[in-house]
Each structure stands twice: as C-alpha cells, then as structure tokens.
Scaffold this motif. Structure first.
Motif, short mmCIF file in Angstrom:
data_model
loop_
_atom_site.label_atom_id
_atom_site.label_comp_id
_atom_site.label_asym_id
_atom_site.label_seq_id
_atom_site.Cartn_x
_atom_site.Cartn_y
_atom_site.Cartn_z
N PRO A 531 0.93 -1.09 -0.02
CA PRO A 531 -0.13 0.10 0.00
C PRO A 531 0.83 1.31 0.18
O PRO A 531 0.52 2.30 -0.67
N ALA A 532 1.81 1.35 0.87
CA ALA A 532 2.82 2.43 0.79
C ALA A 532 3.62 2.87 -0.39
O ALA A 532 3.42 4.11 -0.89
N SER A 533 3.70 1.86 -1.03
CA SER A 533 4.62 2.01 -2.18
C SER A 533 3.64 2.37 -3.23
O SER A 533 3.98 3.51 -4.22
N LEU A 534 2.39 1.82 -3.73
CA LEU A 534 1.47 2.17 -4.65
C LEU A 534 1.04 3.60 -4.37
O LEU A 534 0.84 4.23 -5.36
N TYR A 535 0.53 3.87 -3.00
CA TYR A 535 -0.17 5.21 -2.94
C TYR A 535 1.10 6.24 -3.08
O TYR A 535 0.67 7.35 -3.76
N THR A 536 2.22 6.03 -2.76
CA THR A 536 3.39 6.95 -2.89
C THR A 536 3.71 7.27 -4.41
O THR A 536 3.43 8.55 -4.91
N LEU A 554 8.33 12.84 -0.45
CA LEU A 554 7.60 11.77 -0.94
C LEU A 554 8.62 10.72 -1.85
O LEU A 554 8.72 9.56 -1.83
N GLY A 555 9.49 11.46 -2.56
CA GLY A 555 10.54 10.86 -3.29
C GLY A 555 11.52 10.21 -2.21
O GLY A 555 12.02 8.97 -2.89
N HIS A 558 9.61 7.26 -1.02
CA HIS A 558 9.68 6.14 -2.22
C HIS A 558 10.97 5.51 -2.43
O HIS A 558 10.97 4.27 -2.62
N ARG A 559 11.97 6.04 -2.30
CA ARG A 559 13.33 5.49 -2.60
C ARG A 559 13.40 4.46 -1.28
O ARG A 559 14.21 3.48 -1.47
N ALA A 560 13.23 5.02 0.07
CA ALA A 560 13.45 4.32 1.20
C ALA A 560 12.63 2.79 1.01
O ALA A 560 13.10 1.84 1.23
N ILE A 561 11.37 3.16 0.44
CA ILE A 561 10.62 1.87 0.39
C ILE A 561 11.05 0.92 -0.65
O ILE A 561 11.29 -0.46 -0.49
N GLY A 562 11.85 1.32 -1.64
CA GLY A 562 12.55 0.69 -2.78
C GLY A 562 13.61 -0.06 -2.04
O GLY A 562 14.03 -1.29 -2.48
N ASP A 563 14.41 0.70 -1.12
CA ASP A 563 15.65 0.12 -0.63
C ASP A 563 15.22 -1.15 0.29
O ASP A 563 15.90 -2.06 0.34
#
Length: 886
Positions: A531-536, A554-555, A558-563
């Motif tokens: 959810p966090a990845s898609l909403y961001t 937000l960027g 989003h990078r932190a979620i990717g990491d």
C-alpha cells in the motif's frame, strides 16, 4: 621378563577387588547377625558391650594406623600415610572416649566428672574426622600423590575445632523430623556414603579402595542407625559401635591379606630366583667339571689352555656387550614410545647412539621419493661441528647416487668399514670430515623405506658385527615409532579437518534456518509495503498540487521503500545462490552519498546529541565525478552500513568523513571511483581486521548481528568492486570501496525510462485475503480507469469469477495473491483456467521474486509480479496479458 612384569602388574590392579571380596564377607555377616540380634531384643542398654566396642575401636584404629604407616614407608607412597594419619587422629579421640569409662580412684576425685564431660564430646569429632581424612586422601590420590606435610597437622587442628564445637552442641534433641534424636550426626552417614561411592567408582586406581568402599558402606549403615539412638549404649548405639568395629576389621583384614599376598608373591619370586640360582650353580658346577677335565687332559698343552681361556673371556665380554646393547635398545624403545613427534624421537635416538654406542657422528635423514634425495632431519649435539664441516646441518639435502645410500634405500643395512676405498660423493664427504667408517640403517615400514640412520666413526674398521646388528634393530624400532608418530599427526590433522567441517556444516545450517525465517519475514514485509509503495507512487504521478518540498519528501519515502524491498530480496543471499548477473544502471555517486547522509542524520547527529556526544560529519566529494554502474539501492545500503559502523566505533564522539575520488585510467588499468568512509574511532587489531568480513562475526556483543560488513562485501562482489580496509587501533578506520568507472559518453540518463502506455479500461478481478491490499489495488486500478471487482480470499474469488461469467460480464484479467487460507493462488488459477482457458491470470505475491528467479511460476499463471509492485510494472503486465481485450 617384560611379559612376567606385565602379568604381575595386571594381577596388582585386580588384587584389591579380590582381597575385598574375601575380607568383607565374614565380618559383614557377623555384623548383620549381631545387629539383627540387638534390634530384635529391643530397647535395652548394654554398658559392658559399649565399653568393649569402644576399646576395640581404639585398638583397631591404632593397629590400622601403625599398619598403614609401615606400608606407606615401605612402598614410599603418600596414600597409605594419609590413611594412617586419619586413623591416628581418630584414635586419639577414641582413646579419650574410652578413658571416660575407666573407674577413677578416690585420690583423684576431681576427675570423677570426666565421664559426663568427656564422653559425649569425643565420639562426634572422631565420627566426622575419619571420613573427612579418608575423603581428603582419596581426593589427593586422584590428583596425584604429591607430598602433603600439612595433612596430619591439618587433621589435628580440625579435630580440635570439632571438639570445641561439640562442647556446645547437645547430644540428643527429641522432636526432630523423621524421629532423628541426634541431628548433629546427620552429616556422618552422608560422608561415609559419598566415600563408598567414590572409592568403588575408582577401585581400579588403587587396590585399597574396594575395602575402603566396603568399610564406608558399613559405617554409613551403622551411623544412620545411630541417628535414632536415645542413649549412648542402647541397641541402636551398639549397632553404630559394632559397624565401626566391623568396618575397621574389614579394612584391617583386607590390608593384612594384601600384605600377606605381597609376601607370598615375594616368597614365590625368591623361590623362583633360588631355583634359577641352583640351576645356574648346577650348570657352573658342570662347566667347572668339564673345565677341570679339560685342564687335566691338556696339562701338557698350556698354550692351548690359554687360548681356550681367552676364548671364554671373549665370549663373556661379547655376552656382556650384547646384554648392554639389549638394555640400551630397551631404554631407547621406551623413551621413543613416550613421544609423539618425529623431532623428539629422532633426538632421543641420536643422543643414545652418540653416548652409548658410541659414535663420532650420527644423523637421521628422511627420504623424498619424488626428488630422490635425503633431507637431514636431526643431528646430534656432539655431531654439530662435524655436520657443519660436512655441510650437513638440519634440512640439508643429500643426493643419492650409486653407492651405499642407494643400497640402503632398498631395505638393506650397509656397513662400509673403510671409506678411503670408495670414490662416491657421499663417502668422500664423510672422509673429508675425518670419518673413515660408516653404517647406514634403513627406516622401513611395510617394505617402504622412508629414512636412513647414519652412524660414523673416525677409525676405519671400527664397527663390530654386534654393533651393526644393534643399529639394524634400533632402526626397526625407530621406524615403527616414527610411523606411529606420523599416523598420530595424520589423525590429529584429520580431526582438525573434521572439526572445521563440522563448524562449516553448523554455520550452513544456521544460514539455512536464517533463510527460512527471512523468507517468511520477506513475504510479510512485502505485503505491508505494497500500500505504501503504490499510494506514494500514485501521489507522485497524479497529484499535481504537491509542493516541491512535499514531492521531495515523498521521493525520499519512495526511495526508502524501494531500498527496503531490495534489502528484503537480498536476505535470500545468505541461504541460496544469488543471481550471477545483476541489472546495473548508471549511478551518480555524489548524489547517492548526500542521500545517505540525509537518511542517517538521526543516527549520527540527533541520537548522539541527546547523550551529549558530538559526531562531526564532513563531505569531501570530488567534482566532475564520472558515473558508475550498479544497483542504486544496494550501493546505498552498503554505504549506510559502513556509516553506521563508523558511528558505533566512536561511542564518545569524533570526526567522520565521506569522500569520493576519481582514479584516472593508466596503462593496463581501467579508471576507478573511490568512495571512502573514515572515522576517528577505536580501530581494529589484526585479528579483527582479518575476520571482520565473516558472517556472524561481531565485536558489538549482543547489539551486533555480524551481518553488516558481510552484506557490504557481498554487494561489492556482485558489482565487481573491491573493499580496502585501513585501520589502526586507537586511531580510526578507513573503509574504501573501489568501483569500476564507466565512459560518460556511453552512460544513459539516470532515472526511469519513459512512462509505458496505460491500458484502456478493463474489467478486472482482484483476489487477496488482506483487506488493506484489496482496497489499495482497487483505488490504484480505478484511478487508471478500470472497473475493479474485489474478492476476499480464494473461495470468494472463484465464486465472483463464475458469477461474472454467468452474468455475461466476463473479466479481462484476474490479479490474485498466492498465499491465502483454504484455497491459495494456485488453486484459484487452476479453477479459473478450467472455466475459461483464455482469461489471463497475474500472480501478485510477496514471494514473487523468488518464484521468478527460480523459474517456479505456478501452472496456469500468465505473469508473476513481486510485492510491492511498481505502477509501471503493473500497467505493463496488464498491457501484455490483455492485448486486444479492452
């Protein structure tokens, strides 16, 4: 002779138990009968029996002390002496106990009060002292019979202390639990029971221990009965007194039988010696008669008689020499048998040959069949000067030519009485050192010669045949001992290898368990991140009202979620093979360093500041740094790990520098990019520096996992990069990552590629057992214009699909989770394909990347996506599987 000694030693180890079994039965039966009679008669008092038993205990203690003292002095051992000391101190208190029963005369009336004062306070000290003394003697026997001059004074002092203590402890205390009337005696049977157990367990160590165990067992029983005695001479007290007399008798009879057995064996030995002497005298007499007869018959031939006498003397000398050689061989064999390494075995042999043969030069050499040379492995101390003169120190190599050495290597003893007649290099080398005779004895095991024993003398023709035979026999013994030493070394190495293999297997098992845990954790984390990845991503893409600051924040999110997603994916690397290839993209390293500093600010700035600690951060970034290729999230995580390690190395604060430099290309070397993390912390010693990259190795105690630097090293290996470590204890550490640079002309622009085309409006069915994920996917897909139907679980999903089919509103594609209760994604795909083979199915799961890497996509599934998915990947998958179905 040696066999007879071994037989006697074997009988020695068994004699203790045999003597115990013969000495124990009769006294024990008498004790059982008398004790039974006393207990059957009931509660009576036996003053006369009391006095007799007390007197008997005292005399038996004195006899045992004297007997054990005599044995200890004769055999010069400490154990009997310690036992004698224990019985002597106990006998002192038993004497005081007996004196209390004597009727004193009227002229010494002041002593009439002694029985009431002395008698109750002398039984208990002796009751405790004897088991304590015997226990200490057994303990010292187990640890080695070293002298203990403090043993007797210590026991006497302990007896005085116990005597003083029992002046204040009442003898009888009624009302104690379990009916015990003498609680002060509780420790006595416990001590005797412990001594019985230990003495019996160690009975093979000392032949006096079995009877001691029997005595202790009897005393444990008797003193247990004494705990319930109401008077000093009642039936239970008499059982206790009788047990002590019986125990003393068991030990005394056993010791006397041992002494008698020793005497019998000595008498037998003396008789055997007498028979041998008689036989020798008979033979001497016969020989004398023969000689007299010969002398009478050769009276006229004095010269012949002298020759015969000289021959006899020569024979006697030869026999004496032979016996001396046999004794020397025995001594050398015993000495080398006690050693396990070749060096010490060789030194013992060489020293014995030099001193006892004797020899002017002696050395042992090992044979190398591959190079066909001998290597000097040991040189005697008396031979060092000669060895240096001959250029034959240790580890010197000797060539083998067609001389005595080559014959010796075939397994034959070689004796060269005069080296002047030999023109080969090795004999000539010995001749130059002043040596004129040599013996070469092969070291041979199982028909294989692995070495040579070389002995030489300065005089020619100086080795006798007996000496050559002695060297041959000695070489055989040395060969066996050396072979055993080599086997021992091989076994030790095999054991070390096995231990290392076991440690490796244990570590692999730990990694496997970690991987199983990581797999489950990765699935849950991926579900939570979706959810966090898609909403961001949707906000960044569709919300044009966001401010620049909000979009930047937000960027970062989003990078932190990717990491995190990449970190979870890499958790598999500790228990399975990672991909041989990684998808590399151009990276601006300076920008990545700044991002890491911002992401970790709380860790290196805020948290230390709360404790009053200052960590100074400095960036030293090279301008116009060329780009490099890599996986941005992995490089970012590696840099974060190095930065956090640097912070942990400065618990009291310090200075940290993040620096980048470009290393231009040189002849034969491609350009490089350096990224350094420097700190002024504690630094690492050589051992820590050597092991710091091992998985699970940590210096942080329970705070560390030991995986940080291992993960960094794994990331760099996948990127073809190096990790250089410079560290000094107390001055800090520099961690330097060295990446290959790429040609800027061939570098593609960083960032994602052009946004793919969005699929047209599609009727979609989304199936998942997580309500939050269902809601997220519904919102995201409806924002793209699709008509979305959701189903909570596999059973509802199949029902919803069939309802849509029957209503004439078939779905264009199905998006389903894999792990669901009752009916999982595999069963959902199978059921839908059975009803509609053309309906595409997209499997969206937290285990997606693993299924993709292992090529294990379930049957009936058209596409596998890993959670959390990127919008572009989800749209691309829908485009590909629903082409023409809009």
């Amino acid at each position: 002779m040696v066999g007879e000694i071994d037989r006697l030693n074997g009988q020695e180890t068994k004699s203790g138990t045999a003597v115990f079994s013969r000495s124990f039965v009769l006294p024990f039966l008498v004790f059982v009968v008398v004790a039974t009679i006393l207990l059957v008669l009931g509660r009576h008092e036996y003053p006369e029996l009391h006095t007799m038993l007390d007197t008997g205990m005292f005399f038996l203690s004195v006899v045992l002390a004297a007997l054990l003292l005599d044995i200890g002095r004769r055999i010069e051992r400490g154990f009997p002496l310690w036992l004698a000391a224990s019985f002597a101190v106990a006998a002192t208190f038993e004497f005081l106990h007996v004196t209390a029963t004597i009727e004193w005369w009227d002229d010494i009336l002041p002593l009439l009060a002694l029985p009431n004062w002395l008698r109750p306070t002398t039984w208990s000290p002796s009751a405790y002292l004897l088991p304590i003394g015997i226990g200490l003697a057994i303990w010292r026997l187990l640890r080695g019979e070293r002298p203990m001059p403090w043993f007797l004074p210590g026991l006497a002092l302990l007896g005085a202390v116990l005597y003083a203590v029992f002046q204040y402890i009442p003898v009888n205390l009624p009302g104690i639990p379990l009916g015990i009337t003498r609680p002060a005696q509780i420790g006595v049977p416990m001590l005797w029971a412990g001594i019985a157990w230990v003495a019996w367990r160690m009975r093979d160590l000392e032949r006096k221990l079995p009877p001691i165990a029997a005595m202790a067992l009897i005393l444990a029983v008797g003193n247990t009965a004494f705990l319930y005695s109401a008077a000093g001479n009642d039936d239970l007290a008499m059982v206790a007194h009788l047990s002590r007399v019986t125990g003393y008798l068991v030990l005394m009879l056993a010791v006397m039988r041992m002494a008698s057995r020793d005497m019998q064996e000595r008498i037998q030995a003396e008789r055997a010696l007498s028979r041998l002497n008689a036989e020798l005298e008979r033979r001497v007499a016969e020989r004398t008669v023969q000689l007299e007869t010969l002398n009478r018959s050769l009276t006229a031939e004095n010269e012949e008689r002298r020759r015969v006498e000289e021959s006899l003397r020569e024979t006697d000398r030869r026999l004496r020499t032979h016996l001396e050689r046999l004794n020397l061989l025995h001594q050398v064999t015993r000495a080398i048998g006690e050693r396990q390494d070749l060096a010490s075995i060789f030194q013992v042999v060489i020293r014995s040959v030099e001193d006892e043969l004797p020899a002017d030069f002696c050395t042992l050499c090992l044979y190398d069949p591959a190079d066909h040379v001998l290597t000097v492995s040991g040189v005697g101390t008396r031979s060092l000067g000669t060895a240096m003169a001959l250029a034959m120190p240790e580890r010197a190599r000797i060539a083998i030519d067609a001389n005595g050495l080559s014959r010796c290597l075939t397994g034959r003893l070689v004796y060269e009485p005069d080296l002047t007649a030999l023109q080969f290099p090795f004999p000539q080398r010995l001749l130059q050192g002043g040596l004129h005779a040599m013996v070469l004895a092969p070291l041979q095991v199982e028909s294989t010669v692995f070495g040579v024993l070389i002995a030489a003398r300065r005089e020619a023709n100086s080795f006798s045949s007996a000496e050559c035979e002695f060297l041959r026999q000695l070489s055989e013994h040395v060969a066996l001992a050396a072979h055993q030493a080599q086997l021992h070394g091989a076994l030790q190495r095999a054991y070390d290898d096995l231990r290392l293999s076991q440690q490796s297997v244990i570590q692999q098992e730990r990694l496997r368990v970690l991987g199983q845990m990581a797999s489950g954790i990765a699935h849950d984390i991926n579900n939570a991140l979706t959810p966090a990845s898609l909403y961001t991503e949707a906000l960044l893409e569709d919300d044009k009202t966001l401010s620049a600051t909000s979009r930047e924040l937000l960027g970062v999110v989003h990078r932190a979620i990717g990491d995190v997603t990449q970190t979870v994916a890499r958790m598999r690397e500790f228990y399975r093979q990672h991909d041989a290839q990684v998808n590399l993209a151009p990276i601006a390293l300076n920008d990545l360093v700044r991002q890491v500093v911002d992401l970790t600010r709380a860790r290196w700035h805020d948290m230390p500041m709360q404790r009053g600690i200052v960590v100074e951060m400095k960036l030293d970034l090279a301008a116009d740094l060329p780009p490099m290729q890599g996986v941005e999230s992995e490089i970012r995580e590696a840099l974060i790990n190095l930065l956090l390690n640097a912070v942990d190395a400065m618990p009291n604060g310090g200075r940290m520098v993040l620096a980048t430099t470009a290393e231009p290309a040189t002849e034969g070397r491609a350009p490089k990019i350096h990224c350094e993390v420097r700190d002024t912390g504690a630094g690492m010693d050589d051992e820590t520096r050597r092991r710091c990259l091992e998985p699970f190795f940590t210096t942080k105690g329970e705070r560390g996992t030991g995986l940080g630097l291992a993960m960094v090293y794994g990331v760099l290996q996948r990127h073809g990069a190096d990790l250089e470590i410079d560290s000094t204890v107390g001055r800090g550490t520099t961690m330097r990552m060295v990446f290959p640079a790429i040609d800027p002309a061939r570098t593609k622009a960083t960032g994602d590629s052009a946004e793919p085309e969005r699929p047209q409006r599609l009727p979609l069915l989304v199936i998942d057992d997580d309500p939050i994920l269902l809601q997220t996917l519904r919102v995201i897909l409806e924002n793209d214009g699709h008509a979305v139907t959701t189903a909570n679980g596999g059973d509802d999903g199949i029902t919803a699909f069939r309802d849509a089919q029957r209503a004439g509103r078939p779905v264009a594609a199905v998006i389903t989770d894999l792990g669901m209760p009752n009916i999982d994604g595999r069963k959902v795909a199978a059921a839908i394909k059975a009803d509609s083979p053309d309906t595409p199915i997209i499997l969206l799961t937290g285990w997606g990347q693993r299924l993709i890497d292992d090529d294990e996509a379930p049957a009936h599934v058209d596409r596998v996506l890993s959670k959390p998915p990127k919008l572009r990947d989800l749209r691309q998958a829908l485009l590909e599987v629903t082409a023409g179905k809009a």
